[in-house]
Design an enzyme around this catalytic site. Structure first.
Site, PDB file in Angstrom:
ATOM      1  N   SER A 196       5.187  -0.631 -28.292  1.00  0.00           N
ATOM      2  CA  SER A 196       3.943  -0.727 -29.070  1.00  0.00           C
ATOM      3  C   SER A 196       2.753  -1.158 -28.218  1.00  0.00           C
ATOM      4  O   SER A 196       1.782  -1.708 -28.737  1.00  0.00           O
ATOM      5  CB  SER A 196       4.113  -1.695 -30.257  1.00  0.00           C
ATOM      6  OG  SER A 196       5.157  -1.254 -31.101  1.00  0.00           O
ATOM      7  N   ARG A 197       2.836  -0.915 -26.928  1.00  0.00           N
ATOM      8  CA  ARG A 197       1.761  -1.251 -25.993  1.00  0.00           C
ATOM      9  C   ARG A 197       1.482  -2.753 -25.904  1.00  0.00           C
ATOM     10  O   ARG A 197       0.403  -3.169 -25.467  1.00  0.00           O
ATOM     11  CB  ARG A 197       0.463  -0.504 -26.352  1.00  0.00           C
ATOM     12  CG  ARG A 197       0.550   1.015 -26.178  1.00  0.00           C
ATOM     13  CD  ARG A 197       0.782   1.369 -24.720  1.00  0.00           C
ATOM     14  NE  ARG A 197       0.635   2.779 -24.444  1.00  0.00           N
ATOM     15  CZ  ARG A 197       1.644   3.666 -24.395  1.00  0.00           C
ATOM     16  NH1 ARG A 197       2.879   3.258 -24.660  1.00  0.00           N
ATOM     17  NH2 ARG A 197       1.433   4.923 -24.106  1.00  0.00           N
ATOM     18  N   LEU A 198       2.432  -3.576 -26.285  1.00  0.00           N
ATOM     19  CA  LEU A 198       2.276  -5.030 -26.160  1.00  0.00           C
ATOM     20  C   LEU A 198       2.857  -5.480 -24.820  1.00  0.00           C
ATOM     21  O   LEU A 198       3.785  -6.295 -24.752  1.00  0.00           O
ATOM     22  CB  LEU A 198       2.959  -5.737 -27.336  1.00  0.00           C
ATOM     23  CG  LEU A 198       2.381  -5.394 -28.711  1.00  0.00           C
ATOM     24  CD1 LEU A 198       3.169  -6.088 -29.813  1.00  0.00           C
ATOM     25  CD2 LEU A 198       0.898  -5.798 -28.783  1.00  0.00           C
TER      26      LEU A 198
END
Length: 226
Positions: A196-198
């Site tokens: 999730s692009r975290l």
């Protein structure tokens, strides 16, 4: 071509937390570098490949080069000292390096200042290079225009006649215009892709006590948002 905006890769192989970080940027880099080597060339084709960005009179320039050494002082590469990258360093020593180990969903980003390595260090490294690479260092006026590839081939052939391959590391002298650049880092970021692009971004920042990469007291560690 495809629409680049539509391409999606969901990262998430690993997680980088503060408790797992080595105490110094040098130890952490050596750990990740060794893991990149152990992953094999199918995953990380050239672990020592890095993007070097320089600030030049007409703007910023970037190119891929090869790391040839890393120690407490910093990161070392070698180049023609008349090349665009070397001229950029002479104009402004501030540089950045990026190691893109994409098969492992990792990056290492370095910010620092570049300087020339001692001449004896350059000469010691030059004699360790393969014969063809030593000839190439003389044949190429790096970054200068050239009419064709055959021009370089002819120049190299003439140099091979001048300095035949005797099997001795001293058969080709070190060019006076060729040398090493040492990047003394003041910031080293370790980036690990997450779902999730975290993404994880843990950053060693020089505290002002010094920049030796192997002294924990020289560095503070922080996390940045992705």
């Amino acid at each position: 071509m495809e629409d680049p905006a539509g391409r999606r890769v969901d990262y998430g192989q690993r997680h980088l937390v503060e408790a797992d970080l080595a105490p110094t940027p040098l130890a952490q880099f050596q750990r990740w570098y060794s893991e990149a080597v152990d992953a094999g060339t199918a995953t990380v084709p050239e672990p020592n490949a890095m993007t070097l960005s320089t600030v030049e009179e007409d703007g910023v320039s970037a190119r891929t080069v090869l790391l040839k050494g890393v120690d407490a002082r910093g990161f070392v590469l070698y180049t023609n000292l008349r090349s665009r990258k070397a001229r950029g360093v002479a104009h402004d020593p501030r540089v950045s390096l990026v190691f893109g180990w994409f098969g492992m969903q990792r990056q290492v980003c370095v910010r620092g200042r570049a300087e020339q390595v001692p001449r004896e260090e350059t000469e010691a490294y030059f004699t360790s290079r393969p014969y063809g690479s030593r000839i190439g260092a003389w044949a190429s006026e790096q970054s200068a225009p050239v009419e064709s590839a055959s021009t370089l081939d002819e120049r190299a052939a003439g140099l091979r006649e001048r300095w035949p391959d005797t099997g001795s590391p001293a058969d080709v002298p070190t060019p006076p215009h060729w040398g090493g650049l040492l990047v003394r880092a003041h910031e080293v970021e370790f980036w690990q892709g997450r779902t999730s692009r975290l993404h994880d971004r843990l950053v060693f920042t020089a505290s002002g006590a010094g920049t030796d990469l192997d002294v924990a007291g020289n560095w503070s560690v922080g996390r940045r948002q992705p």
